[in-house]
Design an enzyme around this catalytic site. Structure first.
Site, PDB file in Angstrom:
ATOM      1  N   GLU A   7       0.825  -1.212   0.000  1.00  0.00           N
ATOM      2  CA  GLU A   7       0.000   0.000   0.000  1.00  0.00           C
ATOM      3  C   GLU A   7       0.856   1.258   0.000  1.00  0.00           C
ATOM      4  O   GLU A   7       0.472   2.274  -0.557  1.00  0.00           O
ATOM      5  CB  GLU A   7      -0.936   0.013   1.211  1.00  0.00           C
ATOM      6  CG  GLU A   7      -1.777   1.270   1.298  1.00  0.00           C
ATOM      7  CD  GLU A   7      -3.017   1.095   2.131  1.00  0.00           C
ATOM      8  OE1 GLU A   7      -3.515   2.102   2.638  1.00  0.00           O
ATOM      9  OE2 GLU A   7      -3.487  -0.043   2.285  1.00  0.00           O
ATOM     10  N   LYS A   8       2.015   1.177   0.644  1.00  0.00           N
ATOM     11  CA  LYS A   8       2.874   2.347   0.745  1.00  0.00           C
ATOM     12  C   LYS A   8       4.330   1.910   0.778  1.00  0.00           C
ATOM     13  O   LYS A   8       4.627   0.732   1.043  1.00  0.00           O
ATOM     14  CB  LYS A   8       2.508   3.168   1.982  1.00  0.00           C
ATOM     15  CG  LYS A   8       2.516   2.383   3.286  1.00  0.00           C
ATOM     16  CD  LYS A   8       2.096   3.233   4.459  1.00  0.00           C
ATOM     17  CE  LYS A   8       0.613   3.488   4.524  1.00  0.00           C
ATOM     18  NZ  LYS A   8      -0.170   2.321   4.935  1.00  0.00           N
ATOM     19  N   ASP A 103      -3.025  -2.686   2.984  1.00  0.00           N
ATOM     20  CA  ASP A 103      -3.316  -2.747   4.415  1.00  0.00           C
ATOM     21  C   ASP A 103      -4.489  -3.689   4.668  1.00  0.00           C
ATOM     22  O   ASP A 103      -5.375  -3.833   3.819  1.00  0.00           O
ATOM     23  CB  ASP A 103      -3.642  -1.354   4.962  1.00  0.00           C
ATOM     24  CG  ASP A 103      -2.387  -0.524   5.225  1.00  0.00           C
ATOM     25  OD1 ASP A 103      -1.279  -1.083   5.116  1.00  0.00           O
ATOM     26  OD2 ASP A 103      -2.522   0.672   5.531  1.00  0.00           O
ATOM     27  N   ASP A 105      -7.479  -3.948   5.643  1.00  0.00           N
ATOM     28  CA  ASP A 105      -8.838  -3.462   5.865  1.00  0.00           C
ATOM     29  C   ASP A 105      -9.507  -3.299   4.507  1.00  0.00           C
ATOM     30  O   ASP A 105      -8.881  -3.489   3.472  1.00  0.00           O
ATOM     31  CB  ASP A 105      -8.848  -2.153   6.670  1.00  0.00           C
ATOM     32  CG  ASP A 105      -8.032  -1.045   6.007  1.00  0.00           C
ATOM     33  OD1 ASP A 105      -7.793  -1.125   4.790  1.00  0.00           O
ATOM     34  OD2 ASP A 105      -7.628  -0.107   6.706  1.00  0.00           O
ATOM     35  N   TYR A 331      -0.363  -3.014  13.305  1.00  0.00           N
ATOM     36  CA  TYR A 331      -1.190  -2.173  12.438  1.00  0.00           C
ATOM     37  C   TYR A 331      -2.204  -1.366  13.253  1.00  0.00           C
ATOM     38  O   TYR A 331      -3.017  -1.928  13.993  1.00  0.00           O
ATOM     39  CB  TYR A 331      -1.916  -3.061  11.432  1.00  0.00           C
ATOM     40  CG  TYR A 331      -2.808  -2.334  10.477  1.00  0.00           C
ATOM     41  CD1 TYR A 331      -2.275  -1.475   9.524  1.00  0.00           C
ATOM     42  CD2 TYR A 331      -4.185  -2.507  10.521  1.00  0.00           C
ATOM     43  CE1 TYR A 331      -3.097  -0.809   8.635  1.00  0.00           C
ATOM     44  CE2 TYR A 331      -5.020  -1.843   9.627  1.00  0.00           C
ATOM     45  CZ  TYR A 331      -4.468  -0.992   8.693  1.00  0.00           C
ATOM     46  OH  TYR A 331      -5.279  -0.330   7.820  1.00  0.00           O
ATOM     47  N   ARG A 333      -4.801   0.819  12.410  1.00  0.00           N
ATOM     48  CA  ARG A 333      -6.162   1.165  11.977  1.00  0.00           C
ATOM     49  C   ARG A 333      -7.130   0.000  12.203  1.00  0.00           C
ATOM     50  O   ARG A 333      -8.092  -0.176  11.469  1.00  0.00           O
ATOM     51  CB  ARG A 333      -6.161   1.591  10.508  1.00  0.00           C
ATOM     52  CG  ARG A 333      -5.351   2.850  10.237  1.00  0.00           C
ATOM     53  CD  ARG A 333      -5.178   3.109   8.753  1.00  0.00           C
ATOM     54  NE  ARG A 333      -4.322   4.256   8.492  1.00  0.00           N
ATOM     55  CZ  ARG A 333      -4.752   5.482   8.212  1.00  0.00           C
ATOM     56  NH1 ARG A 333      -6.044   5.719   8.152  1.00  0.00           N
ATOM     57  NH2 ARG A 333      -3.904   6.462   7.991  1.00  0.00           N
TER      58      ARG A 333
END
Length: 688
Positions: A7-8, A103, A105, A331, A333
């Site tokens: 994701e990043k 990520d 989610d 993580y 979130r």
């Protein structure tokens, strides 16, 4: 070649670090010695096209265009990350195997999936794509995650849910914002009236709370205490008991059972003074209290606001830094407060890391017992991500900022609590008869401190023991005779509800069913995550400040005139949590494969069409005479040159560290047609 798409960049580097060395650095990706490659997105590389992409006429805001509903949805590359999209396009063409490493989610799932779809990856590659779920960026955790790859197809419902949310937010926010902004201009309001399916009900909560406080009228009420002593002597008061009014007193009580008639209370006090008393019942029970569960993001934000005055966004940003930069937390979130059983075997290593790096948490407490298994370990309550806990890395608290240190210690203490026995106490409740009236007293006596050893500071005790009675009762038996030395009337005053703070507003968003009047909807919502998601709630609150709808007074959060005017101009359904909470319930049903995309979107489109039609037929008169609010900025701090120079290096370093993560962010709907933009991952809450 296997292509891992993170994701990043920080997650991409963590994956590459456990692949065969040496690594070759390329523009936008890393190549392992065996030829496998790791690349990344930078937040969302794609965004929803603006209305004028569907029809040039939509560039001008006009009521006759509404509602705008795309027949064929379009995504467009974000200008500032277009080069990274090109890197991925090249690598996708070369790869034989794809591994989705967004990520864990629903938004992280969509973020990579939409790139694969946009770049027209072949159906064969998509069918064989795998999913990598990483909650901890330390090498041992990443290696373990790589050994537990799952089929990416398992997560199609998660991606579909995020896609439905994104499109629904675009439709609702863009159409309603245009409609009310245009109508607002007719009554003289010159700002943008931003409307969102989450932000607006949150604003409604604050507005209604402010108005309830403004309309509140304090009323005195009265309690009667009986001060009791041993009947055999004229000893000092042993304990006090509170009068329990009978049904005959209801006409002098309010809805909450408080006595409003002072004369009644004084009469009771006179009647019981110097009178015999008899113990009617003694109920003594041993009770246990299990350790509080590890944190999800909202729970961490709430506790950090209460203890340290941190805003929701500040907690999220700090936890993100502890996860990405320091690799000290998992993580952040996460919406789960539970842990998978497979991780129980890692507990000794995590406990050792905490004991070594955060010694202060164990001061005056027994050592944790790694063999104890609390109720936190529950596979049935864990899917893509688990609770926020410390990693196996030993923390060097000296190199952390004050906020990072506070958040790390908060999460570490909560994890430690899982390895202590329950808190045991004796709960005693007695009923006394005095002159025909009933009086009650209670006390709690600790038997075993258990996990509360970790929460022994005055501040922590206040948080954990708010519901506990003070003082101890003497040993009493049923039928025992006592004497009431005197009755005392205690005058109190009803208190208005308190203004929202970050902590209480977050709690309201997560426990939104308390604010829903419909019993059936409330029943449904008790099983959902409330307004917004763990990842978006902090951003939603901050967005309302940026748009000038909320303001702060110390820790208190209040609505501005513009915020109040907007809520009073909107249809009631748009300002209540019922509608958006039902959305969340239905989006969750898509995740659980209980509902499909069309079943969610069709009734939504009908609802938006009706709301826009109603908006066009009435003027927002509540905004007449209200000036558009400018967002509040922090006052500039004028330090000495020496002080500024000493911090210049640190500020420069922070700017450099954050620039990469901010690359994916763009401005959102604050002026003209830009209101309808859907923005990058970091600012996706703004479309809510």
């Amino acid at each position: 070649m296997i292509l891992y798409i993170a994701e990043k960049p920080s997650l991409g580097r963590a994956i590459a670090d456990v692949l065969p060395k040496p690594l070759k650095k390329h523009d936008g990706y890393l190549e392992a010695a065996n030829g496998d490659c790791v690349s990344w997105c930078v937040g969302h590389l794609l965004e929803q096209a603006e209305p004028d992409a569907y029809d040039a006429a939509y560039k001008s805001w006009k009521l006759e265009h509404l509602p705008i509903v795309p027949e064929q949805w379009q995504l467009k590359p974000k200008a500032n990350t277009r080069s990274q999209l090109s890197v991925l396009k090249k690598l996708l063409g070369q790869a034989q195997q794809l591994v989705h490493a967004g990520d864990p989610d629903r938004e992280g799932q969509l973020l990579v999936d939409e790139v694969l779809s946009y770049l027209k990856v072949s159906s064969a590659k998509l069918a064989n794509a795998q999913r990598l779920l990483i909650n901890d960026l330390n090498p041992s955790a990443v290696k373990k995650a790589l050994s537990q790859l799952r089929s990416n197809r398992e997560f199609i419902p998660l991606s579909t849910s995020a896609l439905a949310r994104s499109r629904a937010d675009w439709l609702y926010g863009m159409n309603m914002t245009r409609a009310f902004t245009l109508q607002g201009r007719k009554v003289g309001y010159q700002g943008v009236l931003s409307v969102g399916r989450v932000q607006t009900p949150v604003l409604g909560l604050v507005v209604r709370r402010d108005e309830e406080i403004a309309a509140f009228q304090a009323k005195p009420f009265y309690e009667v205490l009986a001060h009791l002593a041993d009947n055999a002597s004229d000893a000092e008061t042993l304990f006090s008991a509170k009068w329990q009014p009978s049904e005959a007193c209801q006409q002098w009580q309010d809805d909450e059972g408080r006595v409003l008639a002072k004369g009644l209370a004084e009469n009771v006090a006179r009647r019981i003074s110097n009178q015999p008393a008899k113990v009617l019942s003694v109920d003594e029970q041993q009770k246990r209290q299990a350790a509080p569960l590890p944190y999800n993001l909202s729970a961490l934000q709430i506790d950090c606001n209460k203890r340290f005055g941190m805003s929701a966004k500040e907690v999220l940003d700090t936890a993100q830094s502890l996860y990405e930069r320091h690799k000290l937390l998992t993580y952040p979130r996460s919406d789960s407060r539970h842990l998978p059983l497979a991780q129980f075997s890692d507990a000794p290593k995590v406990l050792a890391a905490i004991s070594q790096g955060a010694v202060e948490l164990l001061a005056g407490a027994e050592a944790p017992n790694p063999s104890l298994k609390s109720k936190a370990w529950d596979d049935s309550k864990v899917d893509a991500h688990h609770a926020i806990i410390p990693t196996e890395k030993v923390a060097n608290l000296a190199v952390l900022s004050n906020r990072e240190r506070q958040v790390y210690l908060q999460a570490a203490r909560q994890y430690l609590a899982q390895f202590y026995p329950s808190y045991l106490y004796w709960d005693t409740r007695v009923t006394i008869d005095i002159a025909g009236g009933h009086f009650k007293a209670s006390s709690k006596r600790e038997q075993q401190a258990g996990w509360k050893q970790l929460f022994r500071t005055k501040e922590q005790d206040n948080e954990q023991d708010d519901d506990e009675a003070c003082g101890l009762l003497p040993k009493l038996t049923v039928g025992q005779l006592l004497r009431c030395l005197r009755g005392e009337v205690v005058e109190k005053t009803t208190q208005p509800p308190k203004h929202f703070t970050d902590a209480t507003l977050l709690a309201a968003m997560t426990g939104i069913s308390r604010y829903v009047t419909d019993k059936e909807i409330r029943k449904i919502l008790k099983d959902t995550d409330g307004l917004g998601t763990e990842a978006t709630r902090a951003g939603i609150i901050e967005l309302l400040f940026k748009r000038g709808f909320l303001q702060r007074q110390g820790k208190a959060i209040l609505a501005t005139d513009a915020g109040k005017g907007l809520i009073h101009s909107l249809p009631l359904s748009a300002t209540l949590p019922d509608m958006t909470a039902q959305w969340e319930s239905r989006l969750d049903a898509i995740c659980q494969k209980e509902l499909n995309y069309q079943a969610f979107m069709q009734p939504l489109l009908q609802s938006i069409t009706q709301l826009v039609s109603e908006a066009c037929q009435q003027l927002p008169t509540a905004l007449a005479g209200v000036k558009a609010q400018k967002p509040a900025f922090r006052k500039k701090s004028y330090r000495s040159k020496a002080g500024m120079a000493s911090k210049a290096g640190a500020a420069k370093a922070r700017t450099a560290r954050t620039s990469a993560t901010k690359t994916g962010s763009t401005k959102t709907g604050t002026t003209k047609a830009s209101t309808s933009k859907t923005t990058g991952r970091k600012s996706r809450a703004q479309s809510n």
